[in-house]
Design an enzyme around this catalytic site. Sequence first.
Site, PDB file in Angstrom:
ATOM      1  N   SER A 108       0.109  -8.790   1.370  1.00  0.00           N
ATOM      2  CA  SER A 108      -1.341  -8.740   1.456  1.00  0.00           C
ATOM      3  C   SER A 108      -1.704  -8.541   2.919  1.00  0.00           C
ATOM      4  O   SER A 108      -1.020  -9.065   3.810  1.00  0.00           O
ATOM      5  CB  SER A 108      -1.924 -10.072   0.965  1.00  0.00           C
ATOM      6  OG  SER A 108      -3.262 -10.196   1.407  1.00  0.00           O
ATOM      7  N   HIS A 115       0.841  -1.205   0.000  1.00  0.00           N
ATOM      8  CA  HIS A 115       0.000   0.000   0.000  1.00  0.00           C
ATOM      9  C   HIS A 115       0.879   1.260   0.000  1.00  0.00           C
ATOM     10  O   HIS A 115       0.579   2.239  -0.692  1.00  0.00           O
ATOM     11  CB  HIS A 115      -0.871   0.056   1.256  1.00  0.00           C
ATOM     12  CG  HIS A 115      -1.913  -1.009   1.348  1.00  0.00           C
ATOM     13  ND1 HIS A 115      -1.898  -1.975   2.322  1.00  0.00           N
ATOM     14  CD2 HIS A 115      -3.017  -1.238   0.603  1.00  0.00           C
ATOM     15  CE1 HIS A 115      -2.944  -2.773   2.184  1.00  0.00           C
ATOM     16  NE2 HIS A 115      -3.642  -2.356   1.136  1.00  0.00           N
TER      17      HIS A 115
END
Length: 282
Positions: A187, A37
């Site tokens: 993830s 991210h």
Amino acid sequence: MELFRTKSEVMLFRRSVRDSKRSLGLVPTMGALHQGHLELVGRALSENQVVLVTIFVNPTQFNNPEDLEKYPRSLEADLDKLRAVSDSLFVFAPEISEMYQDQVVSRPYDFDGLDAVMEGAHRPGHFDGVGTIVEALLSLILPDRAYFGEKDYQQLQIIRKLAQMRRIPVEIVPCPIVREADGLAMSSRNALLPPSLRDKAPFIHNCLQLTQSLFGTKSVPKIEQTIQEAFAGEPDFDLEYFQIAEAATLKPARRKEAEKQYRAFVAARLGGVRLIDNIALN
Ligand code: PAF
């Protein structure tokens, strides 16, 4: 860093960005932020004058209530991570009622077959949920660019289609998969892996690399058989699908055509945690 909780705050923010003629980048997330991210955020900061990150665990894209309940949530830690990247970021972290009012349901979409395979086939309703929230966010925020990771490659193709179908004037920017040192794709779900099984997880990426190395010389059915047999020899894994597909249409590849791009896709459970990954083959 500024945190918005309501759509009206975001609308005022949007107006001030537009009035000052600054470009706006959007990074939509469901929180539990990791380096993948943060790389999307870094890319957005390098290409836009203003960047807004959204943090919202979207209930309508979870086809399994237990999966929604277990999904990691860590707003304060996420805000700290974002602050460490840049104090000039804006964050929108709404409550469910802010995005859905009294009806927590998704809209039905026709993504022209992109949603019929792989994640769409194994997680009924998932892409209607993704479409519903991403359309709501894009329409509210009207970013110049929106950033999505290639780990969710099918989602990326569906969001491109959504923007085109709804004529939303946004550039959808794909960003490469970020991996741990041992190859496991980053993830938020990795945090749920039982520690005793964590060192097994790179097997998925190893299979994708094997696929890449076989792709030049072996037929698609032969490679699929090889990978299915490899998973069958790993009792800790429960393979949901392994699929070689056309990168643009996501149609399963039958045979290789010289002018087409292909990718291999995997979804598998390890210790009850569902992991997905993919790789470009040519
Ligand atoms: O990829 C995700 O994190 C989510 O699917 C998204 C795009 C933020 C929509 O909820």
